[in-house]
Design an enzyme around this catalytic site. Structure first.
Site, short mmCIF file in Angstrom:
data_model
loop_
_atom_site.label_atom_id
_atom_site.label_comp_id
_atom_site.label_asym_id
_atom_site.label_seq_id
_atom_site.Cartn_x
_atom_site.Cartn_y
_atom_site.Cartn_z
N ARG A 64 -6.20 7.02 -2.73
CA ARG A 64 -5.19 8.09 -2.61
C ARG A 64 -4.44 8.21 -3.93
O ARG A 64 -3.76 7.27 -4.35
CB ARG A 64 -4.22 7.75 -1.48
CG ARG A 64 -3.17 8.80 -1.18
CD ARG A 64 -2.37 8.38 0.05
NE ARG A 64 -1.51 9.44 0.55
CZ ARG A 64 -0.23 9.56 0.26
NH1 ARG A 64 0.37 8.68 -0.53
NH2 ARG A 64 0.48 10.54 0.77
N SER A 132 -5.49 14.14 9.04
CA SER A 132 -4.17 13.65 9.47
C SER A 132 -3.58 14.60 10.49
O SER A 132 -3.65 15.82 10.33
CB SER A 132 -3.19 13.63 8.28
OG SER A 132 -3.57 12.68 7.35
N LYS A 161 5.05 7.95 1.85
CA LYS A 161 4.71 9.37 1.85
C LYS A 161 5.97 10.20 1.60
O LYS A 161 7.01 9.93 2.21
CB LYS A 161 4.11 9.72 3.22
CG LYS A 161 3.52 11.11 3.26
CD LYS A 161 2.93 11.44 4.63
CE LYS A 161 2.22 12.78 4.54
NZ LYS A 161 1.70 13.22 5.83
N1 3NM Z 1 0.27 9.44 5.89
P1 3NM Z 1 2.67 2.88 4.48
S1 3NM Z 1 2.28 8.14 6.70
C1 3NM Z 1 -0.28 8.42 3.71
O1 3NM Z 1 2.06 10.28 8.84
C2 3NM Z 1 0.52 8.51 4.92
O2 3NM Z 1 0.13 10.98 8.17
C3 3NM Z 1 1.14 9.37 6.90
O3 3NM Z 1 2.06 4.26 3.99
C4 3NM Z 1 1.12 10.27 8.07
O4 3NM Z 1 1.58 2.08 5.08
C5 3NM Z 1 1.60 7.69 5.24
O5 3NM Z 1 3.17 2.26 3.18
C6 3NM Z 1 2.11 6.57 4.41
O6 3NM Z 1 3.80 3.19 5.41
C7 3NM Z 1 1.63 5.23 4.87
#
Ligand code: 3NM
Length: 232
Positions: A64, A132, A161
Site C-alpha cells: 500500500r 473495501s 488511514k
Molecule cells: N482501510 P491499522 S482501515 C487501510 O476501514 C485501511 O477500510 C481501512 O491500519 C478500512 O491496522 C485501514 O494500522 C487502516 O489500523 C488499517
C-alpha cells in the site's frame, strides 16, 4: 479443467478455480504500508521485511503506497516480487494496472478507487481482487461484484488511514458475516490482543498494518504471534 480440487492445493491453484470454488484466504493478511518504511536503504528494508514475513509463514501480503509515483511503486514491487520468491501472494493496493505490470497476484480497491468491474477487466479472471466496504449497503453491492473477498472496516479506531469511516466494532463484523458468503477480511485497529475476537466474530481474516509494522520488535516475530493468535 480438473474437477477434483484438493483443499490443500496451493493458494494460486485454488484462486484459478474461483468459478467453482471460493478463494481460500489466509487468516492473517499483512498490509505493508510504505509510510511505515524508514527512510534510506529502502530496497534492503523491503527485501528484509518480505523475507521475514515469508519465513514466518505469511502467504498473502498487500503493498500500500498512497504517496509515490508509478516508477517508484514499480521499483518497490520488483524488490517484493523477487523477495517473495513465489512463497507469498502479492497484492497491490488501488492500482490494478500496476499489479499486472509488477507480476503481482492481485489488487485491492477501495470505494474511492477504480470500480471492481473495471479492475476485474484489467486483472483478468485469474488474479485476486478484493474490495473495501464500510457498511451494509456497500457489502450488498460487493456481493454482486466480481471480487474474491470483501474487506470491512474500520473495526476499531485507526490512525493509519486518513478520513476513516465510522468504527463498526465486533458487532459490525458479526453483521457483515451474516450479509455475505464471500471471504470476509476485517481491518482497522487490529492488534495481537483483539485479533482472535475478530475471527471469532466471523471474519475469515484480519488485515493489519500498524500493529505489525509499527513495533520495534522484528516483524517476523510479530507475524508469528499474529499467525498463532488467529490460527483456524
Ligand atoms: N482501510 P491499522 S482501515 C487501510 O476501514 C485501511 O477500510 C481501512 O491500519 C478500512 O491496522 C485501514 O494500522 C487502516 O489500523 C488499517
Amino acid at each position: 479443467m480438473q474437477k477434483d480440487v484438493n483443499s490443500s492445493a496451493p493458494f494460486h491453484f485454488v484462486a484459478q478455480k474461483r468459478a467453482i470454488m471460493p478463494l481460500s484466504i489466509p487468516s492473517f493478511y499483512p498490509i505493508l504500508d510504505t509510510s511505515f518504511l524508514p527512510s534510506g536503504n529502502r530496497k534492503e528494508r523491503l527485501r528484509q521485511l518480505v523475507t521475514e514475513l515469508a519465513d514466518a509463514g505469511v502467504s498473502l501480503l498487500q503493498y500500500r503506497n498512497k504517496q509515490s509515483e508509478e516508477a517508484e511503486i514499480l521499483k518497490d514491487a520488483a524488490v517484493m516480487y523477487q523477495s517473495a520468491g513465489g512463497r507469498v501472494r502479492l497484492m497491490m493496493n488501488d492500482r490494478p494496472g500496476l499489479a499486472v505490470r509488477a507480476g503481482f497476484d492481485g489488487a485491492h480497491v477501495g470505494q474511492q478507487d477504480m470500480n471492481p468491474e473495471e479492475a476485474r477487466k484489467i486483472l483478468g479472471p485469474d488474479r485476486i481482487l478484493g474490495v473495501s466496504t464500510h457498511n451494509r449497503a456497500q457489502i450488498e453491492i460487493a456481493n454482486t461484484q466480481p471480487v474474491d473477498y470483501i474487506a470491512i472496516g474500520p473495526v476499531f479506531a485507526t490512525s493509519t488511514k486518513s478520513n476513516p469511516d465510522p468504527v463498526i466494532g465486533l458487532e459490525g463484523v458479526r453483521e457483515a458475516r451474516k450479509l455475505t458468503a464471500k471471504p470476509l477480511v476485517a481491518i482497522g485497529g487490529i492488534t495481537l490482543e483483539n485479533a482472535r475476537q475478530i475471527i471469532d466474530a466471523g471474519a475469515d481474516s484480519v488485515a493489519v498494518i500498524s500493529a505489525l509494522f509499527g513495533p520495534d520488535e522484528r516483524v517476523g516475530e510479530v507475524a508469528r504471534k499474529f499467525l498463532s493468535a488467529v490460527k483456524p
